[in-house]
Scaffold this motif. Structure first.
Motif, PDB file in Angstrom:
ATOM      1  N   LEU A   1       0.834  -1.207   0.000  1.00 41.23           N
ATOM      2  CA  LEU A   1       0.000   0.000   0.000  1.00 41.23           C
ATOM      3  C   LEU A   1       0.866   1.254   0.000  1.00 41.23           C
ATOM      4  O   LEU A   1       0.539   2.250  -0.657  1.00 41.23           O
ATOM      5  N   PHE A   2       1.978   1.224   0.730  1.00 39.11           N
ATOM      6  CA  PHE A   2       2.901   2.350   0.766  1.00 39.11           C
ATOM      7  C   PHE A   2       3.467   2.615  -0.630  1.00 39.11           C
ATOM      8  O   PHE A   2       3.507   3.763  -1.085  1.00 39.11           O
ATOM      9  N   GLY A   3       3.889   1.560  -1.304  1.00 38.44           N
ATOM     10  CA  GLY A   3       4.398   1.732  -2.670  1.00 38.44           C
ATOM     11  C   GLY A   3       3.335   2.272  -3.600  1.00 38.44           C
ATOM     12  O   GLY A   3       3.562   3.237  -4.346  1.00 38.44           O
ATOM     13  N   LEU A   4       2.148   1.682  -3.553  1.00 39.99           N
ATOM     14  CA  LEU A   4       1.066   2.113  -4.442  1.00 39.99           C
ATOM     15  C   LEU A   4       0.621   3.550  -4.174  1.00 39.99           C
ATOM     16  O   LEU A   4       0.155   4.230  -5.092  1.00 39.99           O
ATOM     17  N   SER A   5       0.792   4.009  -2.941  1.00 38.65           N
ATOM     18  CA  SER A   5       0.399   5.394  -2.634  1.00 38.65           C
ATOM     19  C   SER A   5       1.253   6.411  -3.382  1.00 38.65           C
ATOM     20  O   SER A   5       0.890   7.577  -3.469  1.00 38.65           O
TER      21      SER A   5
ATOM     22  N   LEU B   1       1.847   6.214  -6.614  1.00 35.38           N
ATOM     23  CA  LEU B   1       1.431   6.266  -8.026  1.00 35.38           C
ATOM     24  C   LEU B   1       0.994   7.670  -8.447  1.00 35.38           C
ATOM     25  O   LEU B   1       1.085   8.027  -9.614  1.00 35.38           O
ATOM     26  N   GLY B   2       0.525   8.448  -7.512  1.00 41.21           N
ATOM     27  CA  GLY B   2       0.078   9.804  -7.824  1.00 41.21           C
ATOM     28  C   GLY B   2       1.195  10.765  -8.179  1.00 41.21           C
ATOM     29  O   GLY B   2       0.927  11.919  -8.518  1.00 41.21           O
ATOM     30  N   ASN B   3       2.442  10.322  -8.130  1.00 37.68           N
ATOM     31  CA  ASN B   3       3.566  11.215  -8.426  1.00 37.68           C
ATOM     32  C   ASN B   3       3.861  11.356  -9.916  1.00 37.68           C
ATOM     33  O   ASN B   3       4.792  12.071 -10.279  1.00 37.68           O
ATOM     34  N   VAL B   4       3.090  10.689 -10.769  1.00 39.61           N
ATOM     35  CA  VAL B   4       3.311  10.829 -12.215  1.00 39.61           C
ATOM     36  C   VAL B   4       3.163  12.309 -12.583  1.00 39.61           C
ATOM     37  O   VAL B   4       2.166  12.947 -12.253  1.00 39.61           O
ATOM     38  N   GLY B   5       4.166  12.855 -13.215  1.00 38.72           N
ATOM     39  CA  GLY B   5       4.124  14.245 -13.644  1.00 38.72           C
ATOM     40  C   GLY B   5       4.588  15.243 -12.594  1.00 38.72           C
ATOM     41  O   GLY B   5       4.905  16.386 -12.920  1.00 38.72           O
ATOM     42  N   TRP B   6       4.637  14.829 -11.325  1.00 37.75           N
ATOM     43  CA  TRP B   6       5.085  15.733 -10.261  1.00 37.75           C
ATOM     44  C   TRP B   6       6.571  16.000 -10.444  1.00 37.75           C
ATOM     45  O   TRP B   6       7.373  15.082 -10.513  1.00 37.75           O
ATOM     46  N   ASN B   7       6.947  17.235 -10.543  1.00 38.08           N
ATOM     47  CA  ASN B   7       8.343  17.642 -10.787  1.00 38.08           C
ATOM     48  C   ASN B   7       8.926  16.939 -12.005  1.00 38.08           C
ATOM     49  O   ASN B   7      10.101  16.584 -12.022  1.00 38.08           O
ATOM     50  N   GLY B   8       8.104  16.716 -13.013  1.00 38.99           N
ATOM     51  CA  GLY B   8       8.571  16.114 -14.256  1.00 38.99           C
ATOM     52  C   GLY B   8       8.774  14.617 -14.207  1.00 38.99           C
ATOM     53  O   GLY B   8       9.386  14.038 -15.109  1.00 38.99           O
ATOM     54  N   GLU B   9       8.263  13.962 -13.178  1.00 35.57           N
ATOM     55  CA  GLU B   9       8.454  12.515 -13.049  1.00 35.57           C
ATOM     56  C   GLU B   9       7.663  11.773 -14.124  1.00 35.57           C
ATOM     57  O   GLU B   9       6.460  11.952 -14.251  1.00 35.57           O
TER      58      GLU B   9
ATOM     59  N   PHE C   1       6.147   8.312 -16.169  1.00 35.54           N
ATOM     60  CA  PHE C   1       5.428   7.121 -15.733  1.00 35.54           C
ATOM     61  C   PHE C   1       6.412   6.021 -15.332  1.00 35.54           C
ATOM     62  O   PHE C   1       6.237   5.363 -14.305  1.00 35.54           O
ATOM     63  N   GLU C   2       7.470   5.826 -16.142  1.00 41.09           N
ATOM     64  CA  GLU C   2       8.469   4.802 -15.839  1.00 41.09           C
ATOM     65  C   GLU C   2       9.168   5.088 -14.511  1.00 41.09           C
ATOM     66  O   GLU C   2       9.416   4.185 -13.712  1.00 41.09           O
ATOM     67  N   ALA C   3       9.502   6.358 -14.278  1.00 42.80           N
ATOM     68  CA  ALA C   3      10.153   6.730 -13.024  1.00 42.80           C
ATOM     69  C   ALA C   3       9.206   6.539 -11.837  1.00 42.80           C
ATOM     70  O   ALA C   3       9.636   6.133 -10.754  1.00 42.80           O
ATOM     71  N   THR C   4       7.924   6.801 -12.057  1.00 38.86           N
ATOM     72  CA  THR C   4       6.946   6.601 -10.984  1.00 38.86           C
ATOM     73  C   THR C   4       6.833   5.124 -10.635  1.00 38.86           C
ATOM     74  O   THR C   4       6.785   4.764  -9.451  1.00 38.86           O
ATOM     75  N   ILE C   5       6.811   4.262 -11.632  1.00 37.83           N
ATOM     76  CA  ILE C   5       6.770   2.815 -11.369  1.00 37.83           C
ATOM     77  C   ILE C   5       8.031   2.398 -10.619  1.00 37.83           C
ATOM     78  O   ILE C   5       7.972   1.610  -9.669  1.00 37.83           O
ATOM     79  N   ALA C   6       9.182   2.947 -10.997  1.00 32.00           N
ATOM     80  CA  ALA C   6      10.428   2.660 -10.282  1.00 32.00           C
ATOM     81  C   ALA C   6      10.326   3.136  -8.833  1.00 32.00           C
ATOM     82  O   ALA C   6      10.777   2.448  -7.912  1.00 32.00           O
ATOM     83  N   GLN C   7       9.714   4.293  -8.615  1.00 28.59           N
ATOM     84  CA  GLN C   7       9.550   4.805  -7.256  1.00 28.59           C
ATOM     85  C   GLN C   7       8.619   3.906  -6.455  1.00 28.59           C
ATOM     86  O   GLN C   7       8.908   3.586  -5.301  1.00 28.59           O
TER      87      GLN C   7
END
Length: 174
Positions: free
Chosen positions: A54-58, A60-68, A70-76
């Motif tokens: 759940l912590f990891g999935l939370s 997912l909303g960072n897509v586009g935040w500070n230019g992140e 989709f691939e980087a968000t999945i890595a995060q």
């Protein structure tokens, strides 16, 4: 460490997730422990791995935040799931929420001081090193949490889970 990143904004950008995300994990752990209280041998692993997922999935909303991307968000999502394993075990083993809060804050703050990172803006370029670091960020904490599931370490996790659920501490094997 770069002096230009030693700012109040950098400090608070690390303090907020350290406090709020660990409080969120606490609630997830409590809910999972309560939901699986009849399955004593499974409740602690479910609470640890479920809260980490759940912590990891939370994130997912960072897509586009500070230019992140989709691939980087999945890595995060994958990378922070690994630290989620450790923070959940640390909380259940110590019985103290402030301990994982401090470790989470320190991890984020040290990252902030190195690169100005502000808990989003991960990079993932598809290089071999990106994949290796992702595997290590999950595999090492996973090995630690599996190790914690045996012997006296597991008994401590179970005793603290009983205390959290306000149950009498049982000394039976899980």
């Amino acid at each position: 460490m770069q002096k230009k990143y030693v700012t109040i904004a950098s400090f608070t950008a690390a303090l907020e997730p350290g406090i709020l995300e660990e409080t969120e994990r606490y609630l997830a752990i409590i809910i999972l422990l309560a939901g699986f209280k009849r399955y004593r041998s499974w409740r602690v692993p479910i609470a640890i791995y479920g809260s980490a997922l759940l912590f990891g999935l939370s994130h997912l909303g960072n897509v586009g935040w500070n230019g992140e991307t989709f691939e980087a968000t999945i890595a995060q999502v994958i990378g922070v799931m690994g630290s989620g394993f450790l923070w959940a075990v640390l909380y259940l083993y110590s019985g103290k929420l402030w301990i994982p809060m401090i470790f989470h804050f320190l991890m984020d703050y040290l990252a902030n001081l190195q690169s100005g990172w502000n808990s989003a803006g991960w990079q993932f370029n598809g290089w071999a090193t990106d994949y290796i670091s992702e595997v290590l960020m999950v595999l090492v904490p996973l090995i630690v949490t599996i190790w914690m599931m045996y012997g006296k370490r597991r008994e401590v996790l179970e005793e603290n889970a009983d205390r959290l659920m306000n149950l009498p501490v049982e000394f039976n094997r899980y």
